[in-house]
Design a protein around this motif. Structure first.
Motif, PDB file in Angstrom:
ATOM      1  N   ASP A  98       4.162  -9.527   0.008  1.00 38.82           N
ATOM      2  CA  ASP A  98       2.710  -9.588   0.254  1.00 38.82           C
ATOM      3  C   ASP A  98       2.213 -11.024   0.358  1.00 38.82           C
ATOM      4  O   ASP A  98       1.031 -11.298   0.168  1.00 38.82           O
ATOM      5  CB  ASP A  98       1.951  -8.842  -0.852  1.00 38.82           C
ATOM      6  N   GLN A 118       1.072  -2.120   3.047  1.00 32.54           N
ATOM      7  CA  GLN A 118      -0.389  -2.003   3.009  1.00 32.54           C
ATOM      8  C   GLN A 118      -0.897  -2.488   1.655  1.00 32.54           C
ATOM      9  O   GLN A 118      -1.352  -1.716   0.823  1.00 32.54           O
ATOM     10  CB  GLN A 118      -0.799  -0.542   3.254  1.00 32.54           C
ATOM     11  N   TRP A 125      -5.347  -9.918   6.526  1.00 34.89           N
ATOM     12  CA  TRP A 125      -4.003  -9.344   6.378  1.00 34.89           C
ATOM     13  C   TRP A 125      -3.832  -8.140   7.294  1.00 34.89           C
ATOM     14  O   TRP A 125      -2.876  -8.063   8.066  1.00 34.89           O
ATOM     15  CB  TRP A 125      -3.778  -8.953   4.920  1.00 34.89           C
ATOM     16  N   ARG A 126      -4.733  -7.210   7.203  1.00 39.39           N
ATOM     17  CA  ARG A 126      -4.610  -5.964   7.961  1.00 39.39           C
ATOM     18  C   ARG A 126      -4.586  -6.218   9.461  1.00 39.39           C
ATOM     19  O   ARG A 126      -3.857  -5.558  10.203  1.00 39.39           O
ATOM     20  CB  ARG A 126      -5.756  -5.016   7.609  1.00 39.39           C
ATOM     21  N   LEU A 132       1.166  -0.827   9.281  1.00 38.46           N
ATOM     22  CA  LEU A 132       1.111  -1.004   7.832  1.00 38.46           C
ATOM     23  C   LEU A 132       1.647   0.262   7.162  1.00 38.46           C
ATOM     24  O   LEU A 132       1.357   1.376   7.602  1.00 38.46           O
ATOM     25  CB  LEU A 132      -0.318  -1.259   7.366  1.00 38.46           C
TER      26      LEU A 132
END
Length: 356
Positions: A98, A118, A125-126, A132
């Motif tokens: 992450d 996710q 990030w998304r 994801l």
């Protein structure tokens, strides 16, 4: 099949990013193996910290292994790395942590498809990834399966027998270990390897209990080889253990690098140790393993796809992931695992070997 499955038959190059510790990197090896098994034409690269590179070096499914410094990399070095990555023109990027660095690389390298967990991250990030996948945490799913979820999200479903860890010791490491064994009058499968330490002391079993276990094993005629890192804390723990032994053992602490440790473990009859990198190496080498777990999650980090005995306590607070009880560097859940429990687990695996 997921509606937005990635057509890997149209993909040329894939980059897998795993910037984490040694064990985490080794547990990504099935992702490479599965991709290569299903799509042999793929060129699969990986980006890891330089000190963890031995975990993937010589992986048969890997085309290139890129490395970066854990700390202190300069701008020129970072720019040179980026240029090497950009020159590879990746079609797919798979980010298995992450860290924001993977998100930035997904944006800067501009692959057609980018996959990541996710995580509880903001929109930056998304929007950095096309795919994801959910992270099943809380000691409910093994880390290898969580990594492979990245492929499942892309529409690639691995068979069970494709998910083994891959670690190649190499000829140099194997030759050195064979010489060491000959020096001590040992042959393969004639000794039990015990790795008493972990880089985290709160994951270690007390020295007096480990010494009592070794005394039981040597009294029963077993040869014990002790291994460990050249770290002073690990040396001190092993020295404390040796002071309490009734018969001598072979001490190789600090004498082996990671590839050589893998070669030794491959030659061992059995491995006994903590939740640690050497435990994962034992699983990769398919050496039967007795593993002791305290504050860390045994479901999430257990020895993967190998004959094993995993020992834990019944403390309701575990796995807490804390630095010992009250932050005191000592974990009562580990202390509670008795010498007899570990000895019984060891005898069970040795019996299975004799009868198989």
């Amino acid at each position: 099949m997921v509606p937005d499955a990635i057509p890997f038959d149209q993909v040329r190059r894939v980059l897998i990013i795993k910037l984490r510790h040694h064990g985490d990197v080794l547990l990504t090896s099935p992702v490479i193996a599965v991709l290569k098994a299903h799509y042999p034409h793929l060129e699969i690269d990986a980006l890891v910290y330089s000190d963890t590179a031995p975990m993937l070096a010589a992986h048969p499914g890997l085309s290139q292994l890129h490395m970066t410094q854990r700390k202190g990399a300069g701008l020129l070095e970072e720019w040179a790395l980026f240029r090497r990555l950009r020159a590879r023109r990746y079609d797919v990027l798979i980010h298995l942590t992450d860290s924001s660095r993977g998100a930035w690389l997904a944006r800067l390298l501009k692959p057609r498809w980018a996959i990541a967990g996710q995580a509880n991250k903001p929109g930056f990030w998304r929007k950095s990834f096309t795919h994801l996948y959910p992270i099943i945490g809380g000691n409910r799913r093994h880390t290898v399966e969580i990594h492979l979820d990245a492929l499942r999200r892309a529409g690639l479903y691995p068979d069970v027998d494709e998910r083994k860890l891959v670690l190649v010791p190499g000829e140099a490491a194997t030759t050195k270990v064979q010489a060491l064994l000959a020096q001590h009058g040992l042959a393969e499968r004639e000794f039990i390897q015990i790795h008493p330490a972990s880089r985290w002391l709160f994951k270690c079993w007390p020295a007096n209990q480990m010494a009592a276990l070794i005394n039981q094993l040597t009294a029963a005629g077993e040869t014990v080889v002790l291994t460990g890192a050249p770290d002073e804390k690990e040396r001190a723990l092993v020295a404390e253990i040796e002071q309490q032994l009734t018969k001598p053992v072979i001490n190789l602490v600090g004498q082996l690098n990671l590839k050589e440790l893998a070669a030794l473990t491959q030659a061992a009859r059995l491995f006994i140790g903590m939740d640690s990198v050497p435990m994962h190496i034992a699983a990769a080498m398919q050496t039967p393993t007795v593993a002791l777990f305290g504050p860390s999650g045994d479901i999430e980090w257990a020895p993967w796809q190998v004959a094993r005995q995993v020992l834990t306590s019944s403390h309701p607070c575990r796995p807490c992931g804390k630095d010992g009880c009250g932050g005191g560097k000592r974990s009562e859940c580990l202390d509670a695992i008795s010498v007899d429990q570990v000895a019984q687990a060891t005898r069970h695996l040795l019996h299975l070997q004799r009868t198989s």
